[in-house]
Write a protein that holds these residues in place. Structure first.
Motif, PDB file in Angstrom:
ATOM      1  N   ASP A   1      65.287 106.516 -13.291  1.00 37.41           N
ATOM      2  CA  ASP A   1      64.077 106.578 -12.478  1.00 37.41           C
ATOM      3  C   ASP A   1      64.304 105.832 -11.163  1.00 37.41           C
ATOM      4  O   ASP A   1      64.386 104.595 -11.152  1.00 37.41           O
ATOM      5  CB  ASP A   1      62.913 105.946 -13.239  1.00 37.41           C
ATOM      6  CG  ASP A   1      61.622 105.954 -12.432  1.00 37.41           C
ATOM      7  OD1 ASP A   1      61.529 106.736 -11.464  1.00 37.41           O
ATOM      8  OD2 ASP A   1      60.714 105.170 -12.754  1.00 37.41           O
TER       9      ASP A   1
ATOM     10  N   GLY B   1      62.320 105.116  -8.784  1.00 36.74           N
ATOM     11  CA  GLY B   1      61.246 104.175  -8.496  1.00 36.74           C
ATOM     12  C   GLY B   1      61.447 102.843  -9.195  1.00 36.74           C
ATOM     13  O   GLY B   1      61.179 101.778  -8.613  1.00 36.74           O
ATOM     14  N   THR B   2      61.917 102.890 -10.433  1.00 39.04           N
ATOM     15  CA  THR B   2      62.177 101.658 -11.182  1.00 39.04           C
ATOM     16  C   THR B   2      63.269 100.838 -10.506  1.00 39.04           C
ATOM     17  O   THR B   2      63.143  99.618 -10.327  1.00 39.04           O
ATOM     18  CB  THR B   2      62.590 101.980 -12.629  1.00 39.04           C
ATOM     19  OG1 THR B   2      61.511 102.646 -13.280  1.00 39.04           O
ATOM     20  CG2 THR B   2      62.929 100.719 -13.398  1.00 39.04           C
TER      21      THR B   2
ATOM     22  N   LEU C   1      64.231 100.969  -7.375  1.00 37.62           N
ATOM     23  CA  LEU C   1      63.757 100.468  -6.071  1.00 37.62           C
ATOM     24  C   LEU C   1      62.822  99.268  -6.245  1.00 37.62           C
ATOM     25  O   LEU C   1      62.771  98.380  -5.389  1.00 37.62           O
ATOM     26  CB  LEU C   1      63.036 101.586  -5.316  1.00 37.62           C
ATOM     27  CG  LEU C   1      63.939 102.687  -4.740  1.00 37.62           C
ATOM     28  CD1 LEU C   1      63.097 103.879  -4.289  1.00 37.62           C
ATOM     29  CD2 LEU C   1      64.763 102.151  -3.568  1.00 37.62           C
ATOM     30  N   THR C   2      62.094  99.236  -7.351  1.00 32.12           N
ATOM     31  CA  THR C   2      61.166  98.132  -7.599  1.00 32.12           C
ATOM     32  C   THR C   2      61.902  96.824  -7.865  1.00 32.12           C
ATOM     33  O   THR C   2      61.506  95.768  -7.358  1.00 32.12           O
ATOM     34  CB  THR C   2      60.251  98.462  -8.789  1.00 32.12           C
ATOM     35  OG1 THR C   2      59.442  99.596  -8.460  1.00 32.12           O
ATOM     36  CG2 THR C   2      59.344  97.284  -9.132  1.00 32.12           C
TER      37      THR C   2
END
Length: 220
Positions: free
Chosen positions: A180, A182-183, A185-186
């Motif tokens: 993922d 997004g994960t 990047l977080t």
């Protein structure tokens, strides 16, 4: 610091020989947060297990000068005939930690309900992951390894995972594998891409994700 020196990893099975790392050298320093990208089967989980010492390399040396967690979500080390609570007691003794506080933390965090005192062999995959996550966080490591765990459980549990990982990330080192973007990047600043046994590092996780996406398009 975790340092790999000319590390190779090859699996042998009947009519199969697969190399997932080829003479790989790199160093991970305290405070870094690195996301590792790669296609399915590229060897990302194997790489984390090598970092943790769960598996040994076929060749080369791995040095650890940090306390490194087992890969969060990795449940193969559990004794399936024992309960979750008994597994926690066992790990507490190995790491010489007080048993009662660890039991309380893992039970509250994993939210397994009555299953916490049932044999681990009765657990679903998500319950295995919850137990492994809670156990990893119950011990203060300086480097946390995370392997596709943040999707386990319901929304409330995922939020607990997010808060806990963010706290550990602020105080230590984080190495994360996830499909993922997004994960990654977080949680991650830097990135690396594992392909054909080669691990290539990038200054930002965005660069690593872009390279991985491009490689996937080329392979399609």
């Amino acid at each position: 610091m975790i340092r790999f020196k000319n590390v190779s990893m090859t699996y042998h099975a009947r009519n199969l020989r697969k190399t997932v790392l080829k003479k790989t050298s790199f160093a991970i320093r305290p405070g870094e947060a690195i996301g590792i990208c790669g296609a399915n089967g590229a060897g990302k989980s194997t790489l984390l297990r090598l970092m943790a010492g769960v598996e040994l390399p076929s060749a080369g040396q791995i040095q650890r000068r940090m306390s490194v967690s087992w890969p969060i979500g990795y449940a193969s080390a559990f004794q399936a005939s024992l309960t979750g609570a008994d597994n926690v007691r066992f790990i507490a003794r190995i790491y010489r930690r007080p048993i009662a506080p660890m039991l309380e933390f893992v039970e509250n965090f994993a939210q397994l309900g009555p299953y916490f005192r049932q044999p681990v062999k009765t657990y679903s995959a998500g319950m295995h992951a919850r137990l492994a996550f809670g156990l990893s966080l119950a011990i203060d490591f300086t480097c946390y390894l995370v392997d596709e765990i943040t999707g386990a459980g319901d929304e409330r549990f995922r939020e607990r995972c997010h808060i806990a990982l963010a706290e550990r990330r602020s105080k230590g080192t984080l190495i994360m594998v996830s499909h993922d973007p997004g994960t990654l990047l977080t949680y991650c600043d830097q990135g690396a891409v594992l392909k054909d046994g080669r691990l290539t590092f990038y200054d930002t996780i965005g660069e690593a994700l872009e390279m991985h996406r491009w490689q996937q398009l080329q392979a399609a």
